[in-house]
Scaffold this motif. Structure first.
Motif, PDB file in Angstrom:
ATOM      1  N   ILE A   1       5.276  -8.031   8.868  1.00 57.68           N
ATOM      2  CA  ILE A   1       5.744  -8.037   7.477  1.00 57.68           C
ATOM      3  C   ILE A   1       4.594  -7.756   6.517  1.00 57.68           C
ATOM      4  O   ILE A   1       4.803  -7.698   5.303  1.00 57.68           O
ATOM      5  CB  ILE A   1       6.413  -9.371   7.106  1.00 57.68           C
ATOM      6  N   GLY A   2       3.386  -7.582   7.071  1.00 56.01           N
ATOM      7  CA  GLY A   2       2.229  -7.317   6.227  1.00 56.01           C
ATOM      8  C   GLY A   2       1.125  -6.633   6.991  1.00 56.01           C
ATOM      9  O   GLY A   2       1.161  -6.537   8.226  1.00 56.01           O
ATOM     10  N   MET A   3       0.137  -6.156   6.246  1.00 54.08           N
ATOM     11  CA  MET A   3      -1.057  -5.548   6.823  1.00 54.08           C
ATOM     12  C   MET A   3      -2.196  -5.674   5.822  1.00 54.08           C
ATOM     13  O   MET A   3      -1.958  -5.685   4.603  1.00 54.08           O
ATOM     14  CB  MET A   3      -0.812  -4.088   7.207  1.00 54.08           C
ATOM     15  N   TYR A   4      -3.410  -5.828   6.327  1.00 61.62           N
ATOM     16  CA  TYR A   4      -4.582  -5.954   5.460  1.00 61.62           C
ATOM     17  C   TYR A   4      -4.418  -7.064   4.415  1.00 61.62           C
ATOM     18  O   TYR A   4      -4.834  -6.930   3.269  1.00 61.62           O
ATOM     19  CB  TYR A   4      -4.899  -4.625   4.779  1.00 61.62           C
ATOM     20  N   GLY A   5      -3.805  -8.155   4.814  1.00 60.33           N
ATOM     21  CA  GLY A   5      -3.669  -9.290   3.914  1.00 60.33           C
ATOM     22  C   GLY A   5      -2.672  -9.123   2.798  1.00 60.33           C
ATOM     23  O   GLY A   5      -2.667  -9.909   1.854  1.00 60.33           O
ATOM     24  N   GLU A   6      -1.817  -8.099   2.881  1.00 59.12           N
ATOM     25  CA  GLU A   6      -0.824  -7.823   1.849  1.00 59.12           C
ATOM     26  C   GLU A   6       0.526  -7.525   2.506  1.00 59.12           C
ATOM     27  O   GLU A   6       0.584  -7.160   3.683  1.00 59.12           O
ATOM     28  CB  GLU A   6      -1.249  -6.602   1.018  1.00 59.12           C
ATOM     29  N   PRO A   7       1.642  -7.669   1.763  1.00 61.94           N
ATOM     30  CA  PRO A   7       2.934  -7.236   2.304  1.00 61.94           C
ATOM     31  C   PRO A   7       2.909  -5.764   2.697  1.00 61.94           C
ATOM     32  O   PRO A   7       2.145  -4.972   2.131  1.00 61.94           O
ATOM     33  CB  PRO A   7       3.898  -7.486   1.137  1.00 61.94           C
ATOM     34  N   LEU A   8       3.724  -5.392   3.673  1.00 61.24           N
ATOM     35  CA  LEU A   8       3.774  -4.007   4.123  1.00 61.24           C
ATOM     36  C   LEU A   8       4.089  -3.061   2.971  1.00 61.24           C
ATOM     37  O   LEU A   8       5.039  -3.279   2.216  1.00 61.24           O
ATOM     38  CB  LEU A   8       4.864  -3.831   5.184  1.00 61.24           C
TER      39      LEU A   8
ATOM     40  N   PRO B   1       9.143  -9.956  -3.352  1.00 63.37           N
ATOM     41  CA  PRO B   1       9.664 -11.298  -3.602  1.00 63.37           C
ATOM     42  C   PRO B   1       8.603 -12.367  -3.391  1.00 63.37           C
ATOM     43  O   PRO B   1       7.689 -12.203  -2.571  1.00 63.37           O
ATOM     44  CB  PRO B   1      10.809 -11.422  -2.596  1.00 63.37           C
ATOM     45  N   SER B   2       8.736 -13.452  -4.116  1.00 63.10           N
ATOM     46  CA  SER B   2       7.717 -14.501  -4.073  1.00 63.10           C
ATOM     47  C   SER B   2       7.580 -15.108  -2.681  1.00 63.10           C
ATOM     48  O   SER B   2       6.475 -15.462  -2.266  1.00 63.10           O
ATOM     49  CB  SER B   2       8.050 -15.594  -5.099  1.00 63.10           C
ATOM     50  N   TRP B   3       8.692 -15.231  -1.947  1.00 63.17           N
ATOM     51  CA  TRP B   3       8.595 -15.837  -0.612  1.00 63.17           C
ATOM     52  C   TRP B   3       7.722 -15.004   0.311  1.00 63.17           C
ATOM     53  O   TRP B   3       6.989 -15.558   1.141  1.00 63.17           O
ATOM     54  CB  TRP B   3       9.978 -16.020   0.016  1.00 63.17           C
ATOM     55  N   LEU B   4       7.776 -13.672   0.174  1.00 63.38           N
ATOM     56  CA  LEU B   4       6.987 -12.807   1.036  1.00 63.38           C
ATOM     57  C   LEU B   4       5.511 -12.874   0.665  1.00 63.38           C
ATOM     58  O   LEU B   4       4.639 -12.983   1.540  1.00 63.38           O
ATOM     59  CB  LEU B   4       7.491 -11.369   0.946  1.00 63.38           C
ATOM     60  N   ASN B   5       5.211 -12.826  -0.634  1.00 66.42           N
ATOM     61  CA  ASN B   5       3.817 -12.988  -1.058  1.00 66.42           C
ATOM     62  C   ASN B   5       3.252 -14.318  -0.574  1.00 66.42           C
ATOM     63  O   ASN B   5       2.119 -14.399  -0.101  1.00 66.42           O
ATOM     64  CB  ASN B   5       3.711 -12.908  -2.584  1.00 66.42           C
ATOM     65  N   GLN B   6       4.074 -15.373  -0.691  1.00 69.12           N
ATOM     66  CA  GLN B   6       3.609 -16.696  -0.276  1.00 69.12           C
ATOM     67  C   GLN B   6       3.395 -16.747   1.233  1.00 69.12           C
ATOM     68  O   GLN B   6       2.400 -17.300   1.714  1.00 69.12           O
ATOM     69  CB  GLN B   6       4.624 -17.765  -0.693  1.00 69.12           C
ATOM     70  N   THR B   7       4.303 -16.153   2.003  1.00 70.66           N
ATOM     71  CA  THR B   7       4.171 -16.148   3.458  1.00 70.66           C
ATOM     72  C   THR B   7       2.910 -15.429   3.891  1.00 70.66           C
ATOM     73  O   THR B   7       2.158 -15.900   4.753  1.00 70.66           O
ATOM     74  CB  THR B   7       5.394 -15.479   4.111  1.00 70.66           C
ATOM     75  N   VAL B   8       2.660 -14.264   3.279  1.00 74.12           N
ATOM     76  CA  VAL B   8       1.461 -13.502   3.623  1.00 74.12           C
ATOM     77  C   VAL B   8       0.201 -14.245   3.194  1.00 74.12           C
ATOM     78  O   VAL B   8      -0.774 -14.344   3.948  1.00 74.12           O
ATOM     79  CB  VAL B   8       1.526 -12.102   2.985  1.00 74.12           C
ATOM     80  N   ASP B   9       0.219 -14.825   1.992  1.00 75.20           N
ATOM     81  CA  ASP B   9      -0.959 -15.519   1.483  1.00 75.20           C
ATOM     82  C   ASP B   9      -1.293 -16.757   2.315  1.00 75.20           C
ATOM     83  O   ASP B   9      -2.464 -17.135   2.437  1.00 75.20           O
ATOM     84  CB  ASP B   9      -0.752 -15.929   0.026  1.00 75.20           C
ATOM     85  N   GLN B  10      -0.276 -17.395   2.887  1.00 77.41           N
ATOM     86  CA  GLN B  10      -0.491 -18.623   3.647  1.00 77.41           C
ATOM     87  C   GLN B  10      -0.570 -18.376   5.150  1.00 77.41           C
ATOM     88  O   GLN B  10      -0.546 -19.318   5.936  1.00 77.41           O
ATOM     89  CB  GLN B  10       0.630 -19.626   3.336  1.00 77.41           C
ATOM     90  N   THR B  11      -0.700 -17.125   5.546  1.00 80.76           N
ATOM     91  CA  THR B  11      -0.768 -16.797   6.961  1.00 80.76           C
ATOM     92  C   THR B  11      -1.923 -17.529   7.637  1.00 80.76           C
ATOM     93  O   THR B  11      -3.028 -17.612   7.101  1.00 80.76           O
ATOM     94  CB  THR B  11      -0.949 -15.280   7.156  1.00 80.76           C
TER      95      THR B  11
END
Length: 323
Positions: free
Chosen positions: A214-221, A50-60
């Motif tokens: 919710i993620g690892m290595y800069g990406e969602p899990l 989902p876009s919210w998860l990609n956005q959350t990880v990208d803006q970490t």
């Protein structure tokens, strides 16, 4: 080990996201050809994130540095792990988790709290705090270990949203049960009961090191590593860090835990890393560290996996008895 935040860090202290393997860029550069090789699915996009998860990880906010040890290669961390819901072999989670669909995701919260209910994952994460990166050592009870960069939120901050009462002495966790998507749950050869369950004392759960990823290595899990959300307790053996969490319960009594139910003499409730307490079938004094570039070194195991700041949680306890 100290968690340092943004105001304490210099640019050289913070692990840049560009240092991690970027799955999307690799696949695009390869013309869409999968690079996982011997273990299909390591880099596969099995479900639409989902876009919210990609956005959350990208803006970490990459603000927490917890070890300066070499980081395990992403390919190793996503292809050599335990997730019995997909099989008992180390490569089984990567091979067999492609049919698992973790989106959308809800977590049910109940027990001794004033705000129980069933919640979508997105508002739970956004309500906890800004996501951050933490580089943690992961020590398996099988005497191998890795160093992995995770993205997520502090467990205690997530739990505070539900306002646990003074009667909540423990927190219990439960993995999703979907035998149609998780072949290990429907296997007649399984030697553990599902759903997988785990638990902590409240003071352990509220310790700043306890983390929900919710993620690892800069990406969602990835599915094989516990998508979309998993627990991380770096001072405990890896089996305590329950994956694909679907229920959180605040309880008065010590909750049952899967491996303690399966073999209480081998897997205690606390499961703190302790080089002085051997597993009945092998020594815990040392471990195989799977590091950068696939290097494997034999190193000495440290008490609490080197996270000495949790020691006050167990002051006065006999850690040979309460293992």
């Amino acid at each position: 080990m100290l968690i340092r935040h943004a105001s304490d860090l210099t640019e050289n202290d913070v692990t840049p996201k560009s240092a991690f393997v970027n799955r999307r860029q690799i696949i695009q550069a390869a013309g869409g050809i999968a690079l996982a090789g011997a273990v299909p699915g390591v880099f596969a996009e099995s479900q639409s994130v989902p876009s919210w998860l990609n956005q959350t990880v990208d803006q970490t906010v990459f603000r927490s540095v917890t070890t300066d040890e070499g980081i395990t290669d992403r390919a190793d961390a996503t292809s050599y792990n335990n997730f019995y819901e997909f099989g008992t072999g180390k490569g089984d989670p990567a091979r067999h988790s492609g049919d698992f669909n973790p989106y959308p995701w809800e977590i049910t919260v109940d027990g001794e709290c004033t705000k129980p209910g069933t919640f979508d994952l997105a508002p739970l994460i956004s309500g906890a705090s800004a996501s951050e990166e933490r580089i943690y050592r992961l020590r398996c009870v099988e005497a191998w270990s890795m160093v992995i960069p995770w993205i997520g939120v502090e467990l205690g901050k997530l739990l505070q949203q539900f306002e646990p009462t003074s009667d909540a002495r423990y927190v219990a966790f439960e993995t999703i049960e979907r035998p149609d998507e998780m072949r290990g749950q429907r296997s007649r050869f399984s030697f553990i009961d599902y759903p997988y369950v785990e638990g902590l004392r409240m003071d352990e759960a509220m310790h700043p090191l306890a983390f929900m990823a919710i993620g690892m290595y800069g990406e969602p899990l990835p599915n094989q590593n516990g998508a979309p959300i998993r627990l991380l307790l770096p001072w405990k053996y890896g089996f305590k860090s329950i994956k694909s969490v679907s229920r959180i319960s605040f309880v008065r009594e010590m909750p049952p835990t899967t491996w303690n139910l399966s073999a209480a003499n081998e897997y205690g409730f606390y499961a703190n890393v302790n080089p002085e307490v051997d597993h009945p079938r092998w020594s815990q004094a040392s471990e195989r560290r799977i590091g950068a570039n696939g290097d494997v070194d034999r190193i000495e195991t440290r008490m609490f996996n080197g996270y000495d700041e949790v020691a006050p949680l167990y002051a006065g306890m006999d850690l040979r008895k309460f293992f």
